[in-house]
Each structure stands twice: as C-alpha cells, then as structure tokens.
Design a protein around this motif. Structure first.
Motif: not given
Length: 323
Positions: A220-224, A229-232, A252-260, A297-301
């Motif tokens: 969600g933070a990736s999208w906001v 990329d929220a889809q990745i 959370p690690e896999s979501a962060m890997a995809g986001a970045l 920054r994503l974690v702050s969001a």
C-alpha cells in the motif's frame, strides 16, 4: 483513554523522543527478568523435557506479568488522577513503539555508506543486526539495512499498534515481552533449542497476522508514495514470502524486495559460520544505498498506515477501559 487520542499521542511521543538511553525502557527490565529467570530455572543435567517445561514457565510468567503489571500501573495512575493516568498510558504505549529509533539507526548506516565510510557503516550496522558485519561490502550492508527495516516494521511498529488496538497498552506490552523472549532465548542452537522452544513458537504465532499486515502495508505504501511499484511488490510477496526460514520475517522482506526491485535474502555469517538461505527477488540486482533510503521512507509510510489502521480497528474492537 479514547483510542483515537491514544494512538496519535503514542505515535507523536515516539517521533519526538525516540528511544533515549536515559529512559527506563520496559524492554530492558524484561531482559533483566529473562536473564534472572533463566538462572533460576535452569539446572545442570536437565533433561530435554525439563528444559522445555522450564522455558515455557519463564515465557508464561513474563508475558503474564508484563500484561498484568502494565494494567495495574495504568489503573493505579488513573485512580490518582485522569491526567496522571493518561500520561502513564501514553508513556507506556510510547515504549512499545520503535518507529523513530528504527529510522534513525538505519539512516545513520545509510549516511555512512553515502559518504564512503564503509567501516563506520559496518560498525553502525552491528547495532541493529545479529549477523557478522566486519566483511560486508556496500551491497551487503544495504541489503542488511533493507531487511532489518522491513522486518522491524512488523515487530517494532505494526505489531505493537495491532495489539494495542485489540487490548490496549497492556496487550501491546505483553507482545513486547513475547518479542524480547524470542530475541533472547528463542534460538535454535544447542543451549536454547528446548529451553527457548515455547518462546519461539509463541513469537511465531504472535507475529503471524502483523507480519502479513506489514507486507500489505508495504504494498500500500508503494502505491501511495508512487516511487515504488506496488504490483511488483504484491507479486514478489505472494511468490517469495515463504522462502525465509522464519514463517513471518519473509513476508515484509519479500514485499520490500518487490517494491524496490532488489534482491534480498541469501546466506549470512553468524559468529563466523555461514547460514545459507534462499534469495528473495532473485531476478533483481543487488541493492545500493539509495534503495536503503527508499526502504526507510516506505517504512515511515507504513507507520502512518499502521496508525490509521489501528485507530480504525480500535473503533470496532474496544478494549475495556483501565479505570
């Protein structure tokens, strides 16, 4: 205290004060209690069953005492005055969060990398990770920062807010006891394999929902935020979330890997021994310091999303007031 007031107050206190060294943090008291409890309950030549029972007794005692004492302290403060009660509730709730401290520590490592001081980055990283840092290069240090902030977003931000919304500050403090027990005795080495078994399994159970909520929040933070990329993030989370040896850390690690769009996971050295692990986001390149910056920054969001979600949840699930 009304949860719609408590949550912002706790979050604001954490953002202003962080985790100062002078503050008598409950986690430090928990650590002392665990050390003394282990000394009292462990005996030479204990059987595996005896170790298991002793560790379970310590786990139940500390978690129960953390909940009960927190509830007692807040109730006693409210009996003295409403102002003292509210201040006490906010102070104890603040001690359950680690958003600012996490951001500060991770930012310090990242700044050292950006300035070219790899030695300082390694030294600073050792404060927030358990792996060996002496030989890590810029990519491995960046990876460690990203993995740490992703996992800590769950157990240092989302999980405390989640349990605070369900059972107020006492339940959040009980969660911190579970988390502290796991970090101190929930290991798989010979010393703690049986003694820490109950603590490790309870931590797995307590973090099951928060870890997945954190992964969803990262998506969600990736999208906001729009810079990831929220889809990745969603795709990699659903595909690689179970690759970690922990049932929760990989979420959370896999979501962060995809986001970045970076590669995380892989083996790490602990006390000179290589512990192999599967890569997460294997198709992506190794991370750089700028990716660590984005992760922070994503974690702050994520913290803000968790705050809002916690307030929303508490509106439907109202803990009994501590008066």
């Amino acid at each position: 205290m009304n949860r719609c007031v408590l949550f912002p107050a706790v979050y604001l206190a954490d953002q202003i004060a962080g985790d100062p060294e002078w503050f008598p943090h409950p986690v430090r008291l928990m650590g002392m209690a665990i050390a003394r409890g282990e000394s009292a309950l462990r005996r030479p030549q204990q059987s595996k069953v005896e170790e298991l029972i002793a560790g379970a007794a310590l786990t139940v005692a500390l978690v129960g005492a953390s909940y009960s004492l927190t509830r007692l302290v807040i109730s006693h403060a409210y009996r003295r005055s409403n102002v003292l009660g509210r201040l006490t509730e906010v102070a104890l709730g603040w001690s359950c969060l680690a958003a600012r401290n996490l951001e500060q520590e991770a930012t310090f490592v990242t700044k050292a990398l950006e300035s070219g001081d790899v030695a300082l980055a390694r030294q600073s990283l050792a404060r927030i990770v358990g792996r060996d840092t002496e030989r890590l290069d810029i990519h491995e240090i960046s990876r460690a920062v990203i993995e740490t902030v992703a996992e800590s977003a769950s157990d240092g931000i989302v999980a405390p807010l989640f349990y605070m919304s369900l059972g107020g500050v006492p339940l959040a403090m009980a969660y911190k006891a579970v988390n502290t027990l796991d970090s101190m005795i929930g290991h798989t080495d010979a010393r703690y394999f049986y003694f820490g078994k109950a603590a490790a399994r309870l931590d797995d159970a307590a973090n099951y929902l928060p870890a997945r909520l954190t992964a969803m929040s990262i998506v969600g933070a990736s999208w906001v935020c729009g810079e990831s990329d929220a889809q990745i993030a969603w795709k990699v989370w659903r595909r690689d979330g179970s690759k970690h040896k922990s049932p929760n850390a990989g979420q959370p690690e896999s979501a962060m890997a995809g986001a970045l769009s970076v590669r995380l996971g892989g083996g790490n050295f602990y006390d000179g021994e290589l512990i192999p692990a599967e890569p997460i986001g294997e198709e992506f390149p190794a991370p750089w310091p700028e990716h660590a910056r984005k992760a922070i920054r994503l974690v702050s969001a994520v913290a803000l999303l968790g705050l809002g979600a916690g307030m929303l949840l508490s509106a439907f699930w109202r803990p009994r007031r501590l008066r």
